[in-house]
Design an enzyme around this catalytic site. Structure first.
Site, PDB file in Angstrom:
ATOM      1  N   GLY C  47      82.392   1.648  98.418  1.00 45.82           N
ATOM      2  CA  GLY C  47      82.941   2.399  97.085  1.00 45.82           C
ATOM      3  C   GLY C  47      84.369   2.873  97.240  1.00 45.82           C
ATOM      4  N   ASN C 116      83.976  -2.475  95.418  1.00 50.44           N
ATOM      5  CA  ASN C 116      82.867  -1.633  94.679  1.00 50.44           C
ATOM      6  C   ASN C 116      83.762  -0.273  94.172  1.00 50.44           C
ATOM      7  OD1 ASN C 116      81.141   0.920  95.036  1.00 50.44           O
ATOM      8  ND2 ASN C 116      79.711  -0.774  94.561  1.00 50.44           N
ATOM      9  N   ASN C 144      80.085   1.011  90.671  1.00 47.63           N
ATOM     10  CA  ASN C 144      78.797   1.933  90.983  1.00 47.63           C
ATOM     11  C   ASN C 144      78.673   3.137  90.001  1.00 47.63           C
ATOM     12  OD1 ASN C 144      76.793   3.315  92.224  1.00 47.63           O
ATOM     13  ND2 ASN C 144      78.303   3.744  93.858  1.00 47.63           N
ATOM     14  N   CYS C 147      75.209   6.122  92.144  1.00 46.04           N
ATOM     15  CA  CYS C 147      75.315   6.622  93.546  1.00 46.04           C
ATOM     16  C   CYS C 147      74.932   8.025  93.156  1.00 46.04           C
ATOM     17  CB  CYS C 147      76.534   6.840  94.078  1.00 46.04           C
ATOM     18  SG  CYS C 147      76.251   7.760  95.648  1.00 46.04           S
ATOM     19  N   ILE C 208      69.229  -3.505  93.588  1.00 42.62           N
ATOM     20  CA  ILE C 208      69.378  -2.160  93.249  1.00 42.62           C
ATOM     21  C   ILE C 208      69.918  -1.203  94.058  1.00 42.62           C
ATOM     22  CG2 ILE C 208      66.986  -2.316  91.987  1.00 42.62           C
ATOM     23  CD1 ILE C 208      65.703  -0.808  94.697  1.00 42.62           C
ATOM     24  N   GLY C 261      66.813  -3.597 100.912  1.00 42.24           N
ATOM     25  CA  GLY C 261      65.877  -3.908 101.962  1.00 42.24           C
ATOM     26  C   GLY C 261      65.883  -5.565 102.466  1.00 42.24           C
ATOM     27  N   GLY C 282      72.339  -4.982 103.256  1.00 46.85           N
ATOM     28  CA  GLY C 282      72.808  -3.770 103.397  1.00 46.85           C
ATOM     29  C   GLY C 282      72.261  -3.015 104.773  1.00 46.85           C
TER      30      GLY C 282
HETATM   31  C1  LIG Z   1      75.309   4.147 104.139  1.00 45.60           C
HETATM   32  C2  LIG Z   1      75.253   3.600 102.852  1.00 45.60           C
HETATM   33  C3  LIG Z   1      76.311   3.658 101.946  1.00 45.60           C
HETATM   34  C4  LIG Z   1      76.264   3.344 100.724  1.00 45.60           C
HETATM   35  N1  LIG Z   1      77.324   3.075 100.091  1.00 45.60           N
HETATM   36  C5  LIG Z   1      77.517   2.936  98.901  1.00 45.60           C
HETATM   37  C6  LIG Z   1      78.584   2.654  97.939  1.00 45.60           C
HETATM   38  O1  LIG Z   1      79.798   3.158  98.352  1.00 45.60           O
HETATM   39  N2  LIG Z   1      78.537   2.308  96.660  1.00 45.60           N
HETATM   40  C7  LIG Z   1      77.354   1.586  96.140  1.00 45.60           C
HETATM   41  O2  LIG Z   1      77.455   0.976  95.142  1.00 45.60           O
HETATM   42  N3  LIG Z   1      76.444   1.616  97.246  1.00 45.60           N
HETATM   43  C8  LIG Z   1      76.320   1.945  97.962  1.00 45.60           C
HETATM   44  N4  LIG Z   1      75.041   2.037  98.975  1.00 45.60           N
HETATM   45  C9  LIG Z   1      73.947   1.166  98.166  1.00 45.60           C
HETATM   46  C10 LIG Z   1      73.969  -0.066  99.182  1.00 45.60           C
HETATM   47  O3  LIG Z   1      74.912  -0.803  98.545  1.00 45.60           O
HETATM   48  C11 LIG Z   1      72.663  -1.116  98.459  1.00 45.60           C
HETATM   49  O4  LIG Z   1      72.696  -0.852  97.161  1.00 45.60           O
HETATM   50  C12 LIG Z   1      71.344  -0.160  98.906  1.00 45.60           C
HETATM   51  O5  LIG Z   1      71.685   0.405 100.226  1.00 45.60           O
HETATM   52  C13 LIG Z   1      70.314  -1.345  98.832  1.00 45.60           C
HETATM   53  O6  LIG Z   1      70.471  -2.237  99.855  1.00 45.60           O
HETATM   54  P1  LIG Z   1      69.673  -2.226 101.429  1.00 45.60           P
HETATM   55  O7  LIG Z   1      68.270  -1.785 101.450  1.00 45.60           O
HETATM   56  O8  LIG Z   1      69.987  -3.466 101.826  1.00 45.60           O
HETATM   57  O9  LIG Z   1      70.690  -1.202 102.102  1.00 45.60           O
HETATM   58  C14 LIG Z   1      75.260   2.508 100.189  1.00 45.60           C
HETATM   59  C15 LIG Z   1      73.940   2.477 101.111  1.00 45.60           C
HETATM   60  C16 LIG Z   1      73.935   3.007 102.302  1.00 45.60           C
HETATM   61  C17 LIG Z   1      72.739   2.922 103.227  1.00 45.60           C
END
Ligand SMILES: Cc1cc2nc3c(=O)[nH]c(=O)nc-3n(C[C@H](O)[C@H](O)[C@H](O)COP(=O)(O)O)c2cc1C
Ligand SMILES: Cc1cc2nc3c(=O)[nH]c(=O)nc-3n(C[C@H](O)[C@H](O)[C@H](O)COP(=O)(O)OP(=O)(O)OC[C@H]3O[C@@H](n4cnc5c(N)ncnc54)[C@H](O)[C@@H]3O)c2cc1C
Ligand SMILES: Cc1cc2nc3c(=O)[nH]c(=O)nc-3n(C[C@H](O)[C@H](O)[C@H](O)COP(=O)(O)OP(=O)(O)OC[C@H]3O[C@@H](n4cnc5c(N)ncnc54)[C@H](O)[C@@H]3O)c2cc1C
Ligand SMILES: Cc1cc2nc3c(=O)[nH]c(=O)nc-3n(C[C@H](O)[C@H](O)[C@H](O)COP(=O)(O)O)c2cc1C
Ligand code: FES
Ligand code: FES
Lengths: 323, 256, 323, 256
Positions: C47, C116, C144, C147, C208, C261, C282
Site C-alpha cells: 500500500g 495498492n 485498499n 485496512c 479478502i 490464506g 500473501g
Molecule cells: C503484513 C501484512 C501487510 C499487509 N499490508 C497490506 C496493504 O498494505 N494493503 C492491502 O490492501 N492489504 C494488505 N495486507 C492484506 C493482504 O494483502 C491480504 O489481503 C490478506 O493478508 C489475506 O491474504 P493472506 O491470508 O494470503 O495473507 C497485508 C497483510 C499482511 C499480512
C-alpha cells in the site's frame, strides 16, 4: 496457596469458569467415559428444539487449517427426549453442591447445566423454552440465534439488532431460567448486537458462534459440505473471538461467556483477560476429549505461578503493551 | 470401555503403492478391540484438529500390539506414513460396534473386502476361525496387498485382471459360484450397494462397514450419520451415527 | 498437453492467475533474490499513500494458529519514492511481452504490476491515484478501503455501502488505470459492499483483506500488538475467503481477485472454482518465499492431470456434492 | 546472497536449563554467514507459519556446518529442541548485516553478551581473533553456558553471584575496570540501553544487536522496525528494519 476459581454467571455460581461449547459435547454422556463431568464449571448441551430435527445431509463436516467447518444443521431428538434422557443422565451424574470448599472455605458449587435452545421461528423458541421451564436440572438457557446452518430463523435473527432485541425479550418473558443469548460473529459491528440483546433483557452473552465459511473439494470440483457453507470453528478463529469479547465487554454490563478456538489454558485466559467471565471449550475436545480438564488445570497452575488468589482479578485485566 | 492413549510406533512399512502397515504398542486398545471396530488416530501437526478413523487390521491383545493398514489419502495419512520406530502417536479406541461375530457362528461366512476396505476383514477372519466356515473375497485395482496374511481361503478379483477374476468382487463371487449364509463386507460405496442387492436376491444376511467424515468419533457431534430405514432410537430421526451405531450395519437397515 | 493459464483482469492480460498479496511482498525486490518475478501473473505492491506514513508502534505482528495478526499500519515511503524507486525496479526487472506463446501460440503477456493505494481521506486517495496516472508501469490500481489499522478512513469506508460507492466513483474518475476495490471481510453482508463497488464503477474486486482479531500475551497481561487489534491472515481465514468470493461471484459481474490464506495450488483452485478470476498469495510467502511459484506449478500440474486446457474452464465451476 | 534450504540435523543437545545447541548441515548458509547475522528457522508444524529468527552461533564454512544455540521460549523453540539426528529443518539465511568487523580491526574490542544474547558473540570472537584484542563479558542469571567455548579472555557476571561478579555485565565491566575502544553487544533491551549510555559516557563506539518480531525476515513486510534517530533512507520515516538494516545498529542511531 488458596485460590478461588469460582465465578458467578447471571446469578448462578460455577465451581470454575470452564464449560463445554454447545454441539461439541452432546449432553456429556459420551465424554463421561473419558473424564468426570463433575470437574467442569458447567455442561452446555447440544442445541435442542421443540420437535426432533433431521439436520443436513452429509458430508456435514470437513477439516480446515487449525479448524473445521460444520453444517450439522442442528439435528436433535427434540426437547421431550432431551428432558427424559439427557437431563436425566445429567441429574444422575452431576453431584450436588459439596462442602469441599472454595478458597474462602465456602461451598463448592455443583457442575451446572446450560441448555442450548434453537428454533426455526420465534414460536418454536418460545415453545421449547416453556417446555424447559419446569426442568430443575436446566440451570441456565443459552439461546442460539446464530447457527448459520438453518435456513429459516437462525442467522437471520442473529445479524439484525432489532430482531435480536425482539427475540431476546420474547424468550426472556417465557423463560424461568436466566437467559444467555449466543451471538453470531458474522456481523459488521458485534457491539450493536450485544447491546440489542442487553436491551432485550438478556442475562448474559455467549460469543462467538462459528464464522461462515466454505471449502471446495478441487478433485471433485464440488463443495466439501453438502450444505455448501458451514461454520468455521477451532483455534483458527480464536483471535476473532478474543477481539469480539473485548469489544463487547466494553459495550455491555451483562456477563460474557467467551468461546471460539480455546485449546489451552492460555487461550482461555486470553478470553478472560479480554473480559469474559467464563469460557467454553468446543472443537478442541474433538482433538482430545480431556481438553476442558487440561484448561482447568492450566488455569489453576497459572494462578499459582502468578499468585492470583481469585480468578475474577483476571477478568478484563488486559492492558496496553509497554516496552 | 474406550481409551485415549499415546501409542509407541513399533514399525511402519509400505506394503503396496501408497499403502502402509503401522504396528503400534497400544496395550489398552489392542487388549479390547474387536474386528470391525476402528480407532481415531490424531495428527502430531497442530493444524490438523480432527482424528483420522482407521480400522483395526490386527489386534494382538496379549502383546498389546495393534496393526493398522492405511492408504495415503491426504495430509494426515501421509504424516502417519512417515512415522518411525519409537515415534509416538495418540489414539482413541476401540470405537464403534464391529462385525456381529455371533451371526457367523457355525455358518458359512463370506468376508468381502474392497481396496482399503480389506484391512478390517483380516482380524475378522482370524477371530472367526476355525469355528466358522470362512472364505474371503478381496478386490483390488491391480497390485495385491494383505491377501497372503489371511488365514482362510481367499478369492481375488482385480480390475485389470492381473490376478484372480478380472472385475469386481461380485464378478468373482459369481464366477466362483461362492455360496454363503452371511456376508460381512467393507469397501467402497458402490461395492457395498451391489452386495446389499446381491444379499437381498440370495435372501442371506449382509453386514457392511460404512464410512463418513468424523469429528468426535465417540457419538457426541452428529457429524457422521448415515440414513437409516427406521427412526433411530438415539436420534429420533432416520439418521444413525457411523461412529457409534456403526460402522457396521445390517445392509437392509440403511441407505447406501 | 497445451494449456492456457492466462486470464484477463479488467482488460489487462496476465500470463497466469497468480499474484502476490499487497503488503506481504514489498515491491518484489526482496523476493527477487529467491525467484524470478517474471514467473508471476502480477506483482501487487505494498500500500502506498500520497506522503510517507510512519505506521504503528511495535510489536506489529504476532503468530496465531495457522495465521498471524498484523498491524503494520501501512508504513510506506510515499508515492514519490515509490515511483522513483519501486516502480523503476519493477520496470527494470519485468521483461516485456514475449512470443514464447500461451497454448494458442499467441503472445505470452509480461508480468503486470498492480499498485495498492491507501489513504486517510478521499482527498488522499485521489491525490495518490492522480500521481500514479502517468506511471506506465502501474498497470492496475488496487484501492485498499479495508485496512483495519488506520483510524481515519480505512475500515470506515470499507464497511458502509454508501461510502464504498462514493469512494469508488471518486477514485474511478481520477484514475487512468483500471480500478480494483479491495474489500474488508468484517461485514455482515459482503455482497452488499461488492455491489456498491460495482455501482461506483469498479473494474474489479479484490477480496479478502484481513479479519480483525486480537491476541493477548497472558504472561504480560497485555495486548500482543501495540495497536491492540490487528488483521488476521493466513490459512486460518481461507474458508471465510472462499465463502465470500463465492457469494460475490454470484452477486456482481466484474472480475474478482481471490485471496486469504492461499498456501497451495489446491487453495488457489478453490478460490478459482468459487469464482475468482485470479488469486493472490500473501502470508504463505512468509513461510516460504517461493510459495507463489509452487502455486503456479501446482495449478499447471492439476490442469495436466485433469485435462483442463484452459484455466478459465475452472472459474466458478463448483457444483453441489453428489454421492 | 540469501538461501532457503533444507538443513539436516547433525545433533541437538541441551547445554543448560532449557538451552539447546543445534548443529546443522547447511552448506550454502554456513558458507556465507558472518557473525551477528541470523537465520530464519521454519517450523515443521503447519500451524506455525512464521520463521523463528536465530543468530548464527558458529558457522564452519568449510564443512558447511551451522551451529545455533537457543532457549526454549515457546512452541517453536520447543519443537526445535526435539529435533533428532537426520531430521530436517528448513532455513533461510544468512540474514541481516552482522557486526562491523572492520570497526574492530587492530583495536580493543569488548564483546558483551547477556543471556540468550551470548550465542552470536561466539562466532564474532572467533572471527575477530587474533587480529583484534578481544575480550568478552558474559552475563548469566545463574547457570553458565557457552562460556568455555570462547577463544578469548572471558569475564563472567551472574545475577545470583554463583560465578564471577555478582550483578550484571556493566557491574562486571566496572569491577574489572575493563577498557575498550569499541563495544559489540547482544542481549536484553535493558542491558543494551545501559551499554549505550556507558559508551556515550566513555566516548567509544558501540554496536548492538536488536530483536523484534519478524514475518518475512528479508525486508519486505515492515513488521520488525525499530525507531531510528534519523529518517531512514529506505522507509523515508524514522523506522529501520531490524531484519535488513539490522539486527546490528550503532547504538547512537536508534532508540532502545
Ligand atoms: C503484513 C501484512 C501487510 C499487509 N499490508 C497490506 C496493504 O498494505 N494493503 C492491502 O490492501 N492489504 C494488505 N495486507 C492484506 C493482504 O494483502 C491480504 O489481503 C490478506 O493478508 C489475506 O491474504 P493472506 O491470508 O494470503 O495473507 C497485508 C497483510 C499482511 C499480512
Ligand atoms: C470407520 C472408518 C474406518 C476406516 N478405516 C480405514 C482403514 O483401515 N484404512 C484406510 O486407509 N482408511 C480407512 N478409513 C478412511 C480414512 O479415515 C481416511 O482415508 C483418512 O481419514 C484420510 O485422512 P487424510 O488426512 O489422509 O486425508 P484428508 O482428505 O486430508 O482428510 C481431511 C479430513 O477428511 C477426513 N476424511 C477423508 N477421507 C475420509 C474417509 N474416507 N472417511 C472418513 N473421513 C475421511 C479425514 O479424517 C480428515 O478429517 C476409514 C474411515 C472410516 C470412517
Ligand atoms: C535477530 C534475532 C536473533 C535471535 N537470536 C536468537 C538466538 O540465537 N537464540 C535464541 O534463543 N533466541 C534468539 N532470538 C529470539 C528468538 O527468535 C525467539 O526466542 C523465538 O522466535 C521464539 O519462538 P517460539 O516459537 O519458541 O516462541 P513463541 O513466543 O511461541 O513465538 C511466537 C512468535 O513470536 C516470535 N517471537 C517470540 N519471541 C521473539 C523474540 N524474542 N524475538 C523475535 N521474535 C520473537 C516468534 O518468532 C514467533 O513468530 C533472536 C531474535 C532475533 C530477532
Ligand atoms: C460440530 C459443531 C456443532 C455445533 N453445534 C452448536 C449448537 O447446536 N448450538 C450452538 O449454539 N452452537 C453450536 N456450535 C458452535 C459452538 O458451540 C461454538 O460456539 C463454536 O464452535 C466456537 O467454539 P470452538 O472454536 O471452541 O468450537 C457447534 C460447533 C460445532 C463445531
Ligand atoms: S463422529 Fe461425532 S457422532 Fe460420530
Ligand atoms: S521481518 Fe519483514 S521487514 Fe523485517
Amino acid at each position: 496457596m488458596t485460590k478461588n476459581m469460582s465465578v458467578d454467571i447471571c446469578g448462578v455460581r460455577l465451581k470454575n469458569p470452564v464449560m463445554t461449547a454447545s454441539g461439541t459435547f452432546g449432553s456429556g454422556a459420551e465424554f463421561s467415559e473419558f473424564f468426570d463431568l463433575n470437574r467442569l464449571g458447567a455442561v452446555v448441551t447440544k442445541g435442542v428444539s421443540s420437535v426432533p430435527w433431521e439436520g443436513n445431509p452429509t458430508p456435514r463436516i470437513c477439516e480446515t487449517p487449525s479448524g473445521m467447518l460444520n453444517a450439522i444443521g442442528l439435528q436433535n431428538a427434540g426437547v421431550e427426549v432431551f428432558s427424559k434422557r439427557d437431563l436425566r443422565f445429567l441429574s444422575d451424574t452431576l453431584l450436588p453442591d459439596s462442602g469441599a470448599g472454595a478458597g474462602s472455605g465456602g461451598i463448592l458449587p455443583s457442575t451446572k447445566v446450560i441448555v442450548n435452545v434453537c428454533g426455526h421461528s420465534e414460536e418454536e423458541y418460545i415453545d421449547c423454552v416453556e417446555k424447559l421451564a419446569s426442568e430443575r436440572r436446566a440451570d441456565l438457557l443459552e439461546i442460539n440465534i446464530s447457527c448459520p446452518n438453518v435456513k429459516e430463523g437462525g442467522i437471520a435473527f442473529g445479524t439484525d439488532p432489532k430482531g435480536v432485541e425482539r427475540i431476546t425479550s420474547a424468550v426472556r418473558r417465557a423463560a424461568r431460567q436466566p437467559v444467555i443469548m449466543k451471538l453470531s460473529p458474522n456481523v459488521t459491528d458485534i457491539t450493536e448486537i450485544a447491546r440489542a440483546a442487553e436491551a432485550g433483557g438478556a442475562d448474559g452473552l455467549s460469543m462467538i458462534n462459528t464464522l461462515t465459511g466454505m471449502k471446495i473439494d478441487v478433485e471433485r470440483r464440488s463443495f466439501a459440505l453438502a450444505n455448501r457453507t458451514g461454520g468455521l470453528s477451532g483455534p483458527a478463529i480464536h483471535p476473532v473471538a478474543v477481539r469480539m469479547v473485548y469489544q463487547c465487554a466494553g459495550a455491555v454490563k451483562i456477563p460474557i461467556i467467551g468461546m471460539g478456538g480455546i485449546r489451552t489454558a492460555e487461550d482461555a485466559l486470553e478470553m478472560i483477560m479480554a473480559g469474559a467471565s467464563a469460557v467454553s471449550v468446543g472443537t478442541a475436545s474433538f482433538n482430545d476429549q480431556r481438553t476442558a480438564l487440561a484448561v482447568i488445570d492450566g488455569i489453576d497452575e497459572y494462578m499459582e505461578r502468578h499468585h492470583v488468589s481469585d480468578i475474577r482479578e483476571l477478568t478484563g485485566c488486559v492492558r496496553d503493551w509497554e516496552t | 470401555m474406550k481409551y485415549t492413549q499415546k501409542a509407541k510406533v513399533l514399525g511402519c512399512e509400505t506394503i503396496g503403492k501408497n499403502i502402509y502397515s503401522l504396528r503400534l504398542q497400544a496395550d489398552d486398545i489392542a487388549g479390547s478391540a474387536a474386528p470391525g471396530q476402528f480407532v481415531s488416530v490424531y495428527s502430531n501437526d497442530s493444524a490438523r484438529m480432527l482424528p483420522r478413523p482407521i480400522s483395526v487390521c490386527e489386534a494382538d491383545g496379549e502383546r498389546g500390539i495393534l496393526r493398522l493398514v492405511f492408504r495415503i489419502a491426504g495430509a494426515g495419512t501421509e504424516e502417519f506414513s512417515k512415522l518411525r520406530e519409537d515415534d509416538e502417536v495418540r489414539l482413541t479406541g476401540p470405537l464403534g460396534n464391529g462385525f456381529p461375530l455371533g451371526e457367523a457362528a457355525r455358518r458359512r461366512v463370506l468376508l468381502v473386502g474392497g481396496g482399503i476396505g480389506i484391512p478390517p476383514m483380516l482380524e475378522t477372519a482370524k477371530r472367526l476361525m476355525p469355528e466358522a466356515d470362512v472364505r474371503a473375497v478381496l478386490g483390488f485395482r491391480d497390485e495385491l496387498f494383505l491377501a497372503e496374511d489371511f488365514p482362510c481361503e481367499v478369492t481375488i478379483a482385480t480390475e485389470d485382471g492381473s490376478a484372480g477374476t478380472k472385475g469386481n468382487v461380485l464378478d468373482a463371487i459369481r464366477a466362483q459360484k461362492i455360496e454363503a449364509d452371511v456376508i460381512f463386507a467393507c469397501g467402497p460405496a458402490v461395492m457395498l450397494r451391489a452386495l446389499k442387492k446381491y444379499a437381498l436376491e440370495q435372501g442371506i444376511g449382509c453386514w457392511v462397514s460404512m464410512e463418513e467424515k468424523m469429528a468426535c468419533g465417540i457419538g457426541a457431534c452428529l457429524s457422521c450419520v448415515c440414513r437409516s430405514v427406521q427412526t433411530d432410537e438415539h436420534s429420533q430421526v432416520k439418521n444413525k451415527r457411523v461412529c457409534t451405531e456403526g460402522p457396521v450395519f445390517r445392509s437392509a437397515d440403511i441407505e447406501i
